[in-house]
Write a protein that holds these residues in place. Sequence first.
Motif, PDB file in Angstrom:
ATOM      1  N   LEU A   1       0.844  -1.302  -0.077  1.00  0.00           N
ATOM      2  CA  LEU A   1      -0.087  -0.092  -0.087  1.00  0.00           C
ATOM      3  C   LEU A   1       0.863   1.360   0.030  1.00  0.00           C
ATOM      4  N   TYR A   2       0.558   2.055  -0.902  1.00  0.00           N
ATOM      5  CA  TYR A   2       1.384   3.390  -0.858  1.00  0.00           C
ATOM      6  C   TYR A   2       0.313   4.559  -1.065  1.00  0.00           C
ATOM      7  N   PHE A   3       0.556   5.845  -0.868  1.00  0.00           N
ATOM      8  CA  PHE A   3      -0.067   6.982  -1.407  1.00  0.00           C
ATOM      9  C   PHE A   3       0.598   7.215  -2.703  1.00  0.00           C
ATOM     10  N   VAL A   4      -0.049   7.428  -3.639  1.00  0.00           N
ATOM     11  CA  VAL A   4       0.490   7.764  -4.935  1.00  0.00           C
ATOM     12  C   VAL A   4       0.190   9.161  -5.376  1.00  0.00           C
ATOM     13  N   PHE A   5       1.368   9.817  -5.575  1.00  0.00           N
ATOM     14  CA  PHE A   5       1.406  11.307  -5.916  1.00  0.00           C
ATOM     15  C   PHE A   5       1.858  11.464  -7.432  1.00  0.00           C
ATOM     16  N   LEU A   6       1.076  12.430  -8.162  1.00  0.00           N
ATOM     17  CA  LEU A   6       1.337  12.426  -9.514  1.00  0.00           C
ATOM     18  C   LEU A   6       1.258  14.138  -9.908  1.00  0.00           C
ATOM     19  N   VAL A   7       2.489  14.448 -10.654  1.00  0.00           N
ATOM     20  CA  VAL A   7       2.285  16.026 -10.990  1.00  0.00           C
ATOM     21  C   VAL A   7       2.649  15.842 -12.581  1.00  0.00           C
ATOM     22  N   ASP A   8       1.987  16.985 -13.451  1.00  0.00           N
ATOM     23  CA  ASP A   8       2.099  17.100 -14.617  1.00  0.00           C
ATOM     24  C   ASP A   8       2.291  18.371 -15.141  1.00  0.00           C
ATOM     25  N   ILE A   9       3.308  18.843 -15.770  1.00  0.00           N
ATOM     26  CA  ILE A   9       3.533  20.352 -16.282  1.00  0.00           C
ATOM     27  C   ILE A   9       2.406  20.550 -17.175  1.00  0.00           C
ATOM     28  N   GLU A  10       1.913  21.763 -17.204  1.00  0.00           N
ATOM     29  CA  GLU A  10       0.860  22.012 -18.338  1.00  0.00           C
ATOM     30  C   GLU A  10       1.491  22.574 -19.487  1.00  0.00           C
ATOM     31  N   ASP A  11       1.023  21.950 -20.697  1.00  0.00           N
ATOM     32  CA  ASP A  11       1.488  22.499 -22.095  1.00  0.00           C
ATOM     33  C   ASP A  11       2.882  22.515 -22.317  1.00  0.00           C
ATOM     34  N   SER A  12       3.872  21.641 -21.494  1.00  0.00           N
ATOM     35  CA  SER A  12       5.306  21.325 -21.573  1.00  0.00           C
ATOM     36  C   SER A  12       5.612  21.133 -23.021  1.00  0.00           C
ATOM     37  N   GLY A  13       4.768  20.475 -23.715  1.00  0.00           N
ATOM     38  CA  GLY A  13       5.252  19.872 -25.107  1.00  0.00           C
ATOM     39  C   GLY A  13       4.973  21.436 -26.095  1.00  0.00           C
ATOM     40  N   ARG A  14       4.646  22.327 -25.610  1.00  0.00           N
ATOM     41  CA  ARG A  14       4.795  23.426 -26.614  1.00  0.00           C
ATOM     42  C   ARG A  14       6.015  24.158 -26.195  1.00  0.00           C
ATOM     43  N   ARG A  15       6.703  23.919 -25.337  1.00  0.00           N
ATOM     44  CA  ARG A  15       7.981  24.755 -24.721  1.00  0.00           C
ATOM     45  C   ARG A  15       9.293  24.373 -25.575  1.00  0.00           C
ATOM     46  N   TRP A  16      10.226  25.200 -25.866  1.00  0.00           N
ATOM     47  CA  TRP A  16      11.404  24.938 -26.382  1.00  0.00           C
ATOM     48  C   TRP A  16      12.426  24.363 -25.324  1.00  0.00           C
ATOM     49  N   ASP A  17      13.421  23.658 -25.863  1.00  0.00           N
ATOM     50  CA  ASP A  17      14.222  22.902 -25.210  1.00  0.00           C
ATOM     51  C   ASP A  17      14.851  23.469 -24.012  1.00  0.00           C
ATOM     52  N   ARG A  18      15.267  24.685 -24.004  1.00  0.00           N
ATOM     53  CA  ARG A  18      15.709  25.372 -22.965  1.00  0.00           C
ATOM     54  C   ARG A  18      14.639  25.728 -21.925  1.00  0.00           C
ATOM     55  N   ALA A  19      13.347  25.952 -22.201  1.00  0.00           N
ATOM     56  CA  ALA A  19      12.301  26.091 -21.212  1.00  0.00           C
ATOM     57  C   ALA A  19      12.029  24.707 -20.447  1.00  0.00           C
ATOM     58  N   LYS A  20      11.905  23.694 -21.305  1.00  0.00           N
ATOM     59  CA  LYS A  20      11.713  22.283 -20.714  1.00  0.00           C
ATOM     60  C   LYS A  20      12.904  22.059 -19.498  1.00  0.00           C
ATOM     61  N   THR A  21      14.015  22.396 -19.730  1.00  0.00           N
ATOM     62  CA  THR A  21      14.957  22.072 -18.741  1.00  0.00           C
ATOM     63  C   THR A  21      14.950  23.015 -17.365  1.00  0.00           C
ATOM     64  N   VAL A  22      14.446  24.164 -17.708  1.00  0.00           N
ATOM     65  CA  VAL A  22      14.052  25.042 -16.509  1.00  0.00           C
ATOM     66  C   VAL A  22      12.808  24.487 -15.861  1.00  0.00           C
ATOM     67  N   LEU A  23      11.818  24.065 -16.669  1.00  0.00           N
ATOM     68  CA  LEU A  23      10.556  23.581 -16.158  1.00  0.00           C
ATOM     69  C   LEU A  23      10.902  22.477 -15.247  1.00  0.00           C
ATOM     70  N   ASN A  24      11.631  21.519 -15.739  1.00  0.00           N
ATOM     71  CA  ASN A  24      12.088  20.403 -14.994  1.00  0.00           C
ATOM     72  C   ASN A  24      12.595  20.766 -13.588  1.00  0.00           C
ATOM     73  N   ASP A  25      13.577  21.330 -13.678  1.00  0.00           N
ATOM     74  CA  ASP A  25      14.116  21.994 -12.249  1.00  0.00           C
ATOM     75  C   ASP A  25      13.277  22.447 -11.485  1.00  0.00           C
ATOM     76  N   ASP A  26      12.354  23.351 -11.908  1.00  0.00           N
ATOM     77  CA  ASP A  26      11.348  23.981 -11.095  1.00  0.00           C
ATOM     78  C   ASP A  26      10.300  22.952 -10.623  1.00  0.00           C
ATOM     79  N   MET A  27       9.925  22.078 -11.438  1.00  0.00           N
ATOM     80  CA  MET A  27       9.075  20.817 -11.022  1.00  0.00           C
ATOM     81  C   MET A  27       9.544  20.146  -9.672  1.00  0.00           C
ATOM     82  N   ASN A  28      11.124  19.545  -9.811  1.00  0.00           N
ATOM     83  CA  ASN A  28      11.502  19.194  -9.004  1.00  0.00           C
ATOM     84  C   ASN A  28      11.734  20.100  -7.614  1.00  0.00           C
ATOM     85  N   LYS A  29      11.835  21.349  -7.712  1.00  0.00           N
ATOM     86  CA  LYS A  29      12.018  22.248  -6.368  1.00  0.00           C
ATOM     87  C   LYS A  29      10.789  22.035  -5.617  1.00  0.00           C
TER      88      LYS A  29
END
Length: 245
Positions: free
Chosen positions: A7-35
């Motif tokens: 048994l676990y609590f399952v926690f999920l996050v998903d960045i809105e519209d990340s597929g429309r961002r360019w590579d540099r933005a994706k890197t920043v968004l991933n860092d911020d998601m982890n933070k």
Amino acid sequence: MASESHLYFVFLVDIEDSGRRWDRAKTVLNDDMNKAVAAALERVGLDLDDVPASDRGDGMLILLPSNLSPPILLRELIRGLNDALTDLGDERTSAFRMRLRAGLHWGNVSRKGEKWTGQAIDHLHELVDSDPARKELRAAEGAHMVFVVSESIYRGVVEGRHTGVDPAAYTRFDFVTKHLEERHGWLTIPEHPPVRGAARAPADEGGRPPRAGGGATAPGRNFVNNGTSSGMVIMGDVHGGNFGK
């Protein structure tokens, strides 16, 4: 030999519209998601490095121990994510600003090395990826996130009216899966009232609620495998659902 489930609590996050961002933005968004996720977990005494987590760039799936206090976990995940997103948003231009769809469920998960399977994972993917959750966040200008919970979390935790958990802040939403199975969940948007009608998207011609993640009965992208019965998570990737659209 099949691994035993736990048994676990399952926690999920998903960045809105990340597929429309360019590579540099994706890197920043991933860092911020982890933070943001790390900040939320700290509020319940957990370190992101110490819990099972699958980061695939534009989303993250985390398994949390089942002995945590459910009301405290729900309250602090929502508050922690929203506070972190507020702080991060103040530091970013619009091109690098992040909004999240996030959710919490609980249930049995089988772990075999870096592979995780379980209906709890599948169902949470359905909820977070659902068209009503997407529409609600899209319609909520100025909001940082939408947070969804399963029926079992709503009945077992939200309806208990614990400190900092208000049932009036939650709106029920209905949808139909890829396999034409009716589902529903509950969502809340911190510091924003629900957008009237957004969570209850129009039914199709047959009177059915919209499908999860698009398809013939609702606009949106296709949800691969739709996480209905055979989703599998492999560390670093998720099979049974797509992130970041």
